[in-house]
Design an enzyme around this catalytic site. Structure first.
Site, PDB file in Angstrom:
ATOM      1  N   ASP A 252       0.840  -1.196   0.000  1.00 28.79           N
ATOM      2  CA  ASP A 252       0.000   0.000   0.000  1.00 28.79           C
ATOM      3  C   ASP A 252       0.872   1.242   0.000  1.00 28.79           C
ATOM      4  O   ASP A 252       1.918   1.279   0.652  1.00 28.79           O
ATOM      5  CB  ASP A 252      -0.926   0.013   1.221  1.00 28.79           C
ATOM      6  CG  ASP A 252      -0.162   0.090   2.540  1.00 28.79           C
ATOM      7  OD1 ASP A 252      -0.078   1.188   3.136  1.00 28.79           O
ATOM      8  OD2 ASP A 252       0.382  -0.951   2.978  1.00 28.79           O
ATOM      9  N   SER A 253       0.468   2.240  -0.778  1.00 32.55           N
ATOM     10  CA  SER A 253       1.117   3.543  -0.815  1.00 32.55           C
ATOM     11  C   SER A 253       2.591   3.398  -1.214  1.00 32.55           C
ATOM     12  O   SER A 253       2.885   2.904  -2.298  1.00 32.55           O
ATOM     13  CB  SER A 253       0.945   4.248   0.536  1.00 32.55           C
ATOM     14  OG  SER A 253       1.267   5.614   0.451  1.00 32.55           O
ATOM     15  N   ALA A 254       3.531   3.769  -0.336  1.00 31.13           N
ATOM     16  CA  ALA A 254       4.936   3.571  -0.671  1.00 31.13           C
ATOM     17  C   ALA A 254       5.251   2.093  -0.843  1.00 31.13           C
ATOM     18  O   ALA A 254       6.127   1.716  -1.627  1.00 31.13           O
ATOM     19  CB  ALA A 254       5.825   4.170   0.415  1.00 31.13           C
TER      20      ALA A 254
ATOM     21  N   VAL B 144      -2.084  -1.084  -3.808  1.00 30.48           N
ATOM     22  CA  VAL B 144      -3.124  -0.340  -3.099  1.00 30.48           C
ATOM     23  C   VAL B 144      -2.704   1.120  -3.025  1.00 30.48           C
ATOM     24  O   VAL B 144      -1.685   1.450  -2.421  1.00 30.48           O
ATOM     25  CB  VAL B 144      -3.344  -0.922  -1.694  1.00 30.48           C
ATOM     26  CG1 VAL B 144      -4.468  -0.168  -0.979  1.00 30.48           C
ATOM     27  CG2 VAL B 144      -3.664  -2.413  -1.769  1.00 30.48           C
TER      28      VAL B 144
END
Length: 313
Positions: free
Chosen positions: A155-157, A183
């Site tokens: 997710d994200s990074a 994500v």
């Protein structure tokens, strides 16, 4: 659509706590904030086996791994890279999510504790993520009892890192990756697109906090143009594993995530993507806190099930 009620209530509660905006914190202060949020998620489902181990980085550093095995015969192994702008986040904060994903997918989940900035700036996180993936691939039988399909996710990074190791695996001729689950991933270093500028997207993650994250992770702007920092910069996306991409309606990263999904699809990569209405950045990991998390996990579990049904061990 406006933010859902649960998200609005959480943001109100955080605002009333008097906490400083993320981009005004030190990394240590920010890490303390996310640790507090992590305590809200609860313990997560019981596992057949849960253990800590480590993978050796190229420089000899021992990368901590948390292995979560839901049953005697996992149908796959999910290598999960946590979010946090390459600066914040720790394995205990993602254990509930990892356990839940393991239970819902029937796969073993391995949480990777890659080194973070500013102590270890780019490309440390990429190097650790790649080393961890190769180690896990070499130990599939120990983790799952068989050469089961390998999935990269984050997710994200962490979605950024999952996308990057998928590229690296393709270029290196392995490990073989069955699918990538991204994500709300960071895929570009452009901080001035439409969703970055939209006031309605300045929620848990803001444009200012992304500036803060990038400055700590890749302080030299030329670094950010490299495909191993911004995977959208890669010229050739063909031959990558099937992708499942989850985006939040109210997220500064939504546009770059959608553009990345479009780039993969344009290169012939099978892509399944969805924008989750009424959700903000971070919704997926907030297990037992935001109802949107359950919807996102169900979406991922269904996609993994369909992929592994067509590509069994």
């Amino acid at each position: 659509m406006a933010l859902d009620e649960a998200t609005t209530a959480l943001l109100t509660q955080m605002a009333e706590s008097g906490a400083k905006p993320l981009h005004e914190m030190t990394p240590e202060e920010a890490r303390g904030l996310t640790a507090t949020l992590g305590e809200m998620y609860g313990p997560g489902p019981e596992m057949h086996r849960a253990e800590m181990t480590s993978a050796a980085a190229d420089d000899g550093y021992a990368i901590p791994l948390h292995v979560l095995v839901p049953n005697e015969s996992p149908r796959g192994v999910v290598v999960y890279y946590h979010g946090g702008g390459w600066v914040i986040g720790a394995l205990p904060e993602f254990e509930t999510l990892g356990r839940t994903l393991a239970q819902r997918t029937g796969c073993a989940v391995v949480l990777v504790d890659y080194r973070m900035a500013p102590e270890n700036p780019y490309p440390a996180a990429v190097n650790d993520s790649w080393a961890a993936l190769r180690w896990i691939d070499g130990h599939l039988e120990e983790i799952a009892g068989a050469r089961v399909p390998l999935v990269v996710a984050g997710d994200s990074a962490g979605g950024n890192l999952a996308a990057i190791v998928a590229h690296k695996a393709r270029d290196a001729g392995g490990p073989a990756i069955a699918m990538q689950v991204l994500v709300y991933p960071v895929t570009d270093c452009n901080l001035d697109n439409e969703t970055y500028r939209d006031p309605e997207n300045q929620t848990l993650l803001t444009r200012e906090s992304m500036v803060w994250f990038w400055d700590l992770y890749a302080p030299e702007h030329d670094m950010r143009q490299h495909p191993e920092a911004s995977p959208s910069k890669l010229e050739d996306h063909s031959g990558l594993p099937p992708a499942v991409i989850l985006l939040a309606e109210h997220d500064v990263l939504r546009q770059e995530g959608q553009e990345y999904a479009d780039a993969l699809a344009g290169a012939g990569v099978p892509v399944q993507s969805r924008v989750f209405d009424g959700q903000m950045h971070g919704f997926f990991t907030m297990v037992n806190v935001l109802p949107g998390s359950e919807a996102g996990i169900a979406y991922v579990a269904d996609a993994v099930d369909r992929q592994l049904t067509t590509q069994p061990a």
